[in-house]
Write a protein that holds these residues in place. Structure first.
Motif, PDB file in Angstrom:
ATOM      1  N   TRP A   7       0.910  -1.340   0.541  1.00 16.96           N
ATOM      2  CA  TRP A   7       0.384   0.205  -0.531  1.00 16.96           C
ATOM      3  C   TRP A   7       0.688   1.426  -0.129  1.00 16.96           C
ATOM      4  O   TRP A   7       1.729   1.563   1.096  1.00 16.96           O
ATOM      5  N   ARG A   8       0.532   1.876  -0.821  1.00 14.83           N
ATOM      6  CA  ARG A   8       2.027   2.960  -1.418  1.00 14.83           C
ATOM      7  C   ARG A   8       0.188   4.869  -0.885  1.00 14.83           C
ATOM      8  O   ARG A   8      -0.348   4.749  -1.754  1.00 14.83           O
ATOM      9  N   THR A   9       0.650   5.597   0.238  1.00 16.70           N
ATOM     10  CA  THR A   9      -0.800   6.281  -0.046  1.00 16.70           C
ATOM     11  C   THR A   9       0.392   7.728   0.046  1.00 16.70           C
ATOM     12  O   THR A   9       1.440   8.037   0.944  1.00 16.70           O
ATOM     13  N   TYR A  10      -0.226   8.674  -0.485  1.00 16.44           N
ATOM     14  CA  TYR A  10       0.317   9.579  -1.072  1.00 16.44           C
ATOM     15  C   TYR A  10      -0.090  11.235  -0.122  1.00 16.44           C
ATOM     16  O   TYR A  10      -1.316  11.284  -0.606  1.00 16.44           O
ATOM     17  N   HIS A  11       0.002  11.806   0.911  1.00 13.42           N
ATOM     18  CA  HIS A  11      -0.408  12.490   1.783  1.00 13.42           C
ATOM     19  C   HIS A  11       1.393  13.760   1.741  1.00 13.42           C
ATOM     20  O   HIS A  11       1.624  13.843   0.844  1.00 13.42           O
ATOM     21  N   PRO A  12       0.057  15.083   2.152  1.00 13.76           N
ATOM     22  CA  PRO A  12       0.734  16.367   1.667  1.00 13.76           C
ATOM     23  C   PRO A  12       2.276  15.671   2.148  1.00 13.76           C
ATOM     24  O   PRO A  12       2.683  16.936   1.944  1.00 13.76           O
ATOM     25  N   GLN A  13       2.124  15.321   3.129  1.00 14.31           N
ATOM     26  CA  GLN A  13       4.051  15.053   3.928  1.00 14.31           C
ATOM     27  C   GLN A  13       4.693  14.027   3.001  1.00 14.31           C
ATOM     28  O   GLN A  13       6.677  14.180   3.040  1.00 14.31           O
ATOM     29  N   GLY A  14       4.138  13.439   1.952  1.00 14.79           N
ATOM     30  CA  GLY A  14       5.179  12.184   1.577  1.00 14.79           C
ATOM     31  C   GLY A  14       4.626  11.842   1.215  1.00 14.79           C
ATOM     32  O   GLY A  14       2.920  11.181   0.793  1.00 14.79           O
ATOM     33  N   VAL A  15       5.520  10.684   0.489  1.00 13.48           N
ATOM     34  CA  VAL A  15       4.771   8.857   0.539  1.00 13.48           C
ATOM     35  C   VAL A  15       4.934   7.687   1.617  1.00 13.48           C
ATOM     36  O   VAL A  15       5.960   7.712   2.270  1.00 13.48           O
ATOM     37  N   MET A  16       4.273   7.367   1.968  1.00  8.98           N
ATOM     38  CA  MET A  16       3.842   6.520   2.995  1.00  8.98           C
ATOM     39  C   MET A  16       4.201   4.845   1.896  1.00  8.98           C
ATOM     40  O   MET A  16       2.696   4.947   1.635  1.00  8.98           O
ATOM     41  N   THR A  17       5.399   4.013   2.913  1.00 11.11           N
ATOM     42  CA  THR A  17       4.733   2.491   2.417  1.00 11.11           C
ATOM     43  C   THR A  17       4.166   1.191   3.587  1.00 11.11           C
ATOM     44  O   THR A  17       5.064   1.617   4.283  1.00 11.11           O
ATOM     45  N   THR A  18       3.581   0.528   3.120  1.00  9.79           N
ATOM     46  CA  THR A  18       3.366  -0.131   4.207  1.00  9.79           C
ATOM     47  C   THR A  18       2.745  -2.040   3.298  1.00  9.79           C
ATOM     48  O   THR A  18       2.379  -2.159   2.338  1.00  9.79           O
ATOM     49  N   VAL A  19       3.711  -3.028   3.317  1.00 11.62           N
ATOM     50  CA  VAL A  19       3.647  -4.113   3.074  1.00 11.62           C
ATOM     51  C   VAL A  19       2.297  -4.957   4.313  1.00 11.62           C
ATOM     52  O   VAL A  19       3.233  -5.171   5.578  1.00 11.62           O
ATOM     53  N   GLY A  20       1.669  -5.799   3.157  1.00  9.68           N
ATOM     54  CA  GLY A  20       1.338  -6.828   4.678  1.00  9.68           C
ATOM     55  C   GLY A  20       0.059  -6.758   4.548  1.00  9.68           C
ATOM     56  O   GLY A  20      -0.656  -5.319   5.053  1.00  9.68           O
ATOM     57  N   ALA A  21      -1.070  -7.755   5.230  1.00  9.20           N
ATOM     58  CA  ALA A  21      -2.316  -7.596   4.863  1.00  9.20           C
ATOM     59  C   ALA A  21      -2.992  -7.134   6.171  1.00  9.20           C
ATOM     60  O   ALA A  21      -3.523  -6.330   6.124  1.00  9.20           O
ATOM     61  N   ALA A  22      -2.697  -7.816   7.377  1.00  7.47           N
ATOM     62  CA  ALA A  22      -2.908  -7.051   8.533  1.00  7.47           C
ATOM     63  C   ALA A  22      -2.012  -5.508   8.452  1.00  7.47           C
ATOM     64  O   ALA A  22      -3.133  -5.123   9.473  1.00  7.47           O
ATOM     65  N   LYS A  23      -1.358  -5.158   7.846  1.00  4.65           N
ATOM     66  CA  LYS A  23      -0.796  -4.373   8.484  1.00  4.65           C
ATOM     67  C   LYS A  23      -1.950  -2.847   7.747  1.00  4.65           C
ATOM     68  O   LYS A  23      -2.200  -2.187   8.516  1.00  4.65           O
ATOM     69  N   VAL A  24      -2.472  -3.422   6.923  1.00  3.09           N
ATOM     70  CA  VAL A  24      -2.982  -2.717   5.639  1.00  3.09           C
ATOM     71  C   VAL A  24      -3.947  -2.489   5.886  1.00  3.09           C
ATOM     72  O   VAL A  24      -5.321  -1.207   6.005  1.00  3.09           O
ATOM     73  N   ALA A  25      -4.793  -3.690   6.958  1.00  5.01           N
ATOM     74  CA  ALA A  25      -6.452  -3.645   6.616  1.00  5.01           C
ATOM     75  C   ALA A  25      -6.461  -2.623   7.832  1.00  5.01           C
ATOM     76  O   ALA A  25      -7.806  -1.679   7.858  1.00  5.01           O
ATOM     77  N   GLY A  26      -5.423  -2.556   8.845  1.00  2.20           N
ATOM     78  CA  GLY A  26      -5.885  -1.747  10.584  1.00  2.20           C
ATOM     79  C   GLY A  26      -6.039  -0.447   9.406  1.00  2.20           C
ATOM     80  O   GLY A  26      -7.313   0.590  10.374  1.00  2.20           O
ATOM     81  N   PRO A  27      -5.407   0.390   9.150  1.00  2.00           N
ATOM     82  CA  PRO A  27      -5.593   1.464   8.617  1.00  2.00           C
ATOM     83  C   PRO A  27      -6.637   1.628   7.786  1.00  2.00           C
ATOM     84  O   PRO A  27      -7.404   2.870   7.316  1.00  2.00           O
ATOM     85  N   VAL A  28      -6.831   0.738   6.481  1.00  2.00           N
ATOM     86  CA  VAL A  28      -8.151   1.411   5.830  1.00  2.00           C
ATOM     87  C   VAL A  28      -9.270   1.065   6.956  1.00  2.00           C
ATOM     88  O   VAL A  28     -10.059   1.887   6.274  1.00  2.00           O
TER      89      VAL A  28
END
Length: 293
Positions: free
Chosen positions: A207-228
């Motif tokens: 999961w790559r998310t582009y926000h005002p401070q830059g880009v953040m990359t998260t890998v792994g189903a469980a790690k992605v599911a929580g923030p989503v």
């Protein structure tokens, strides 16, 4: 009748080639604006050249556009300011309502999101050789002259690029199946179904998310599911869209403002890559559809 001058004839011949040249440049550069600039540079060089000495105008223009694109790609690699991870690919967002005919032309001009990501992992010469030969059927000998390599070396270079591209998972399902996976993902997120969400994500989803401070990359189903799940709580309206031809969605918050755009790459019934944009400046520049009633 007054006849056209040599410049008018040359301009007319160039205009007949323009859309094809833009398509070539767009697939090499991944940016419509940069592609237009590259083609304009080709026109400037053509206007300065002895047109009578050009045997094959289409081939000559392809070569010039290729050289311009190669310079741009090399310039990108030499600039250490932003890595590809920090550079948002150009996104074409259209309403996913069965692809109206007028939308088809827009999407045809866009570079598929997954392919664009893969192409950007190639070296400039690999990318040029792959795009020109495999996408536009330019002979190896002509590509070799462009990049300063023999025909055999160019074949090897293209083969290496092809292996890299084919070794990366690209969307394989039919569009309806891809959309069904994304719809189920959205439903699970909005219903707070953590387990259901994890089942729809590849174990190594990126999961790559582009926000005002830059880009953040998260890998792994469980790690992605929580923030989503947390982000889904703010959604008051969602619109299915196509992002560079791949299924995605636009979401709005309680204040009526866009929360973000999401694009999903689906392989074998699971989301293997998720790209989201929440940066207000980027969102404002996309020309997004209106909020649904």
């Amino acid at each position: 009748m007054t006849g056209s001058g040599p410049t008018d004839v040359l301009a007319g011949a160039f205009e007949q080639q323009r859309e094809r040249l833009v398509a070539v440049a767009h697939r090499m550069l991944g940016s419509r604006a940069e592609a237009e600039d590259a083609v304009q540079e080709a026109w400037i060089r053509l206007a300065r050249h002895d047109a009578a000495a050009i045997d094959n105008l289409a081939g000559w223009l392809t070569t010039v556009v290729g050289r311009v694109c190669l310079d741009v790609l090399r310039s990108r690699k030499n600039r250490a300011v932003l890595s590809y991870e920090d550079r948002l690919p150009e996104l074409v967002v259209t309403v996913d309502d069965g692809a109206a005919p007028e939308d088809d032309a827009v999407l045809a001009e866009s570079v598929g999101l997954a392919l664009l990501v893969v192409l950007d992992t190639l070296t400039p010469t690999e990318r040029l050789a792959f795009v020109l030969h495999d996408m536009f059927a330019v002979p190896f000998a002509e590509i070799g002259e462009l990049i300063g390599r023999s025909t055999d070396a160019t074949k090897m270079l293209t083969s290496r690029a092809r292996r890299k591209v084919r070794g990366t998972p690209l969307p394989q399902e039919e569009p309806t199946r891809q959309r069904a996976v994304v719809d189920a993902f959205l439903a699970a997120a909005r219903n707070g179904d953590f387990e259901g969400l994890v089942r729809l994500l590849d174990p190594q989803v990126t999961w790559r998310t582009y926000h005002p401070q830059g880009v953040m990359t998260t890998v792994g189903a469980a790690k992605v599911a929580g923030p989503v799940l947390r982000g889904a709580r703010s959604m008051t309206a969602v619109l299915p869209v196509l992002v560079n031809g791949e299924p995605g969605f636009v979401s709005w918050g309680a204040n009526g403002k866009v929360l973000g755009v999401a694009a999903c790459t689906v392989v074998d019934g699971r989301i293997v890559e998720l790209l989201t944009v929440s940066d207000r400046k980027r969102l404002d520049a996309m020309g997004l559809p209106e909020r649904p009633e």
